[in-house]
Write an enzyme that holds these catalytic residues in place. Structure first.
Site, PDB file in Angstrom:
ATOM      1  N   HIS A   1      -4.340 -12.946  19.521  1.00 20.91           N
ATOM      2  CA  HIS A   1      -3.361 -12.723  18.434  1.00 20.91           C
ATOM      3  C   HIS A   1      -1.991 -12.380  19.044  1.00 20.91           C
ATOM      4  O   HIS A   1      -1.475 -11.262  18.878  1.00 20.91           O
ATOM      5  CB  HIS A   1      -3.895 -11.566  17.580  1.00 20.91           C
ATOM      6  CG  HIS A   1      -3.269 -11.396  16.242  1.00 20.91           C
ATOM      7  ND1 HIS A   1      -1.904 -11.225  16.074  1.00 20.91           N
ATOM      8  CD2 HIS A   1      -3.807 -11.355  15.009  1.00 20.91           C
ATOM      9  CE1 HIS A   1      -1.651 -11.076  14.786  1.00 20.91           C
ATOM     10  NE2 HIS A   1      -2.802 -11.152  14.113  1.00 20.91           N
TER      11      HIS A   1
ATOM     12  N   GLU B   1      -0.817 -17.776  17.629  1.00 22.42           N
ATOM     13  CA  GLU B   1      -2.124 -17.320  18.072  1.00 22.42           C
ATOM     14  C   GLU B   1      -3.038 -18.479  18.437  1.00 22.42           C
ATOM     15  O   GLU B   1      -3.202 -19.415  17.655  1.00 22.42           O
ATOM     16  CB  GLU B   1      -2.754 -16.479  16.954  1.00 22.42           C
ATOM     17  CG  GLU B   1      -1.843 -15.358  16.486  1.00 22.42           C
ATOM     18  CD  GLU B   1      -2.328 -14.709  15.193  1.00 22.42           C
ATOM     19  OE1 GLU B   1      -3.544 -14.622  14.985  1.00 22.42           O
ATOM     20  OE2 GLU B   1      -1.464 -14.306  14.386  1.00 22.42           O
TER      21      GLU B   1
HETATM   22  O1  TA6 Z   1      -3.004 -13.512  12.179  1.00 16.04           O
HETATM   23  C1  TA6 Z   1      -2.306 -13.223  11.027  1.00 16.04           C
HETATM   24  C2  TA6 Z   1      -2.974 -12.059  10.320  1.00 16.04           C
HETATM   25  O2  TA6 Z   1      -4.312 -12.367  10.022  1.00 16.04           O
HETATM   26  C3  TA6 Z   1      -2.139 -11.723   9.082  1.00 16.04           C
HETATM   27  O3  TA6 Z   1      -2.755 -12.051   7.881  1.00 16.04           O
HETATM   28  C4  TA6 Z   1      -1.706 -10.289   9.273  1.00 16.04           C
HETATM   29  O4  TA6 Z   1      -2.176  -9.400   8.392  1.00 16.04           O
HETATM   30  C5  TA6 Z   1      -1.971 -10.043  10.748  1.00 16.04           C
HETATM   31  O5  TA6 Z   1      -2.982 -10.895  11.160  1.00 16.04           O
HETATM   32  C6  TA6 Z   1      -2.113  -8.636  11.293  1.00 16.04           C
HETATM   33  O6  TA6 Z   1      -3.340  -8.064  11.025  1.00 16.04           O
HETATM   34  P1  TA6 Z   1      -3.648  -6.545  11.414  1.00 16.04           P
HETATM   35  O7  TA6 Z   1      -5.061  -6.317  10.979  1.00 16.04           O
HETATM   36  O8  TA6 Z   1      -3.470  -6.434  12.890  1.00 16.04           O
HETATM   37  O9  TA6 Z   1      -2.641  -5.709  10.677  1.00 16.04           O
END
Ligand code: TA6
Length: 314
Positions: free
Chosen positions: A182, A286
């Protein structure tokens, strides 16, 4: 409390005795960070990097004479749910996003919020430092993921950053996983960048409730909240940043999805660990296998997700 502090000191010493590499032209050492988290500090001729054993989080990567490549929250504490520090490269595994059937499970799996173990450090012939971390099944993870797996994170810090997330199925039955590196990239101004490589790809747009598949025309630009899962794409992505006069190339292997995310103003405010203008200096691109691109791993098989991140002048 005293015993705990002593235990951490002892652990740090044991890690350094066994795994530190101290040489003028490249080294890795273990230090204590905030909240008693152990950090691997890497510095060599080509780059420097900090990796947290909590979550196996690659917090920073900065090639010599370059700006930092990864964005990390200046509020570098573990966030309110102690999942992970926001920024760097959190590991989403063994599921990406919400759990498929159980809302009580943590978003993006548990790998980013547990302690990883150091199993190897080495210097490669190219002069990079390579660190291998491992995540084993514990009684706690077993309740969330009832499969016998060995998960390894191999990080190589040199001119480029190479990240491999390796899932071994050590059980008797196949399992299905989704996953993501991520990655939060640092950009000069998110409204001024262009992300190439996804032209013509189909994506699900979470901002539009993922109701239908859309097709990407031209490079991706960010002018508002963006949360997209691009499917069936193995292409490199390139973030073009005119103000920083650089391109960040993300080359990937065994990844069929790419996720692009920027929370924009309102969501960033609610998140607290992005700061007032943090959203302007970051974009997540990502390397993933998500939704329809879930991966099945058969018994005794190994699946390796890989991203190689490098900088090119613009
Ligand atoms: O990868 C994008 C995502 O899934 C978004 O929907 C956003 O909420 C982000 O990840 C961050 O997630 P987190 O659980 O780290 O706040």
């Amino acid at each position: 409390m005293k015993n705990n502090a002593q235990a951490i000191k002892d652990k740090l010493k044991a890690l350094n005795d066994r795994f530190a590499i101290v040489a003028t032209e490249g080294q890795i050492e273990f230090e204590l960070g905030h909240n008693e988290v152990i950090l691997a500090e890497v510095a060599n001729q080509q780059a420097k990097s900090t990796i947290s054993l909590h979550g196996g989080l690659i917090m920073t990567f900065q090639p010599k004479k370059q700006e930092p490549v990864l964005w990390i929250s200046p509020f570098g504490y573990l966030n309110e749910t102690a999942k992970s520090i926001r920024g760097g490269i959190p590991i989403c595994w063994p599921w990406f996003g919400p759990h498929a059937t159980d809302d009580s499970q943590p978003r993006h799996g548990f790998a980013r919020s547990v302690l990883w173990e150091v199993v190897e450090t080495q210097k490669t012939i190219e002069g990079a430092i390579q660190l291998t971390l491992e995540l084993h099944n514990t009684p706690e993870t077993q309740t969330q993921w009832p499969h016998t797996t060995r998960l390894q994170l191999v990080v190589s810090i040199g001119k480029q950053l190479e990240v491999r997330l390796i899932t071994h199925n050590r059980g008797q039955t196949p399992f299905v996983l989704t996953e993501a590196l991520h990655t939060y990239f640092m950009v000069s101004d998110v409204t001024q960048i262009a992300i190439h490589g996804l032209e013509g790809c189909q994506y699900l747009d979470k901002v539009d409730n993922s109701t239908q598949r859309k097709t990407q025309t031209g490079p991706v630009t960010i002018q508002g909240e963006t949360d997209r899962v691009y499917l069936d794409t193995t292409a490199d992505c390139v973030i073009e940043d005119p103000r920083l006069k650089r391109r960040i190339r993300i080359a990937k292997e065994n990844s069929r999805s790419t996720v692009v995310w920027n929370p924009w103003i309102e969501k960033a405010k609610a998140m607290k660990d992005l700061g007032q203008i943090g959203y302007l200096n970051m974009v997540c691109v990502e390397t993933a296998n998500a939704l329809d691109n879930a991966v099945t791993v058969a018994p005794n098989e190994v699946h390796q997700l890989q991203a190689v991140i490098s900088i090119e002048p613009l």
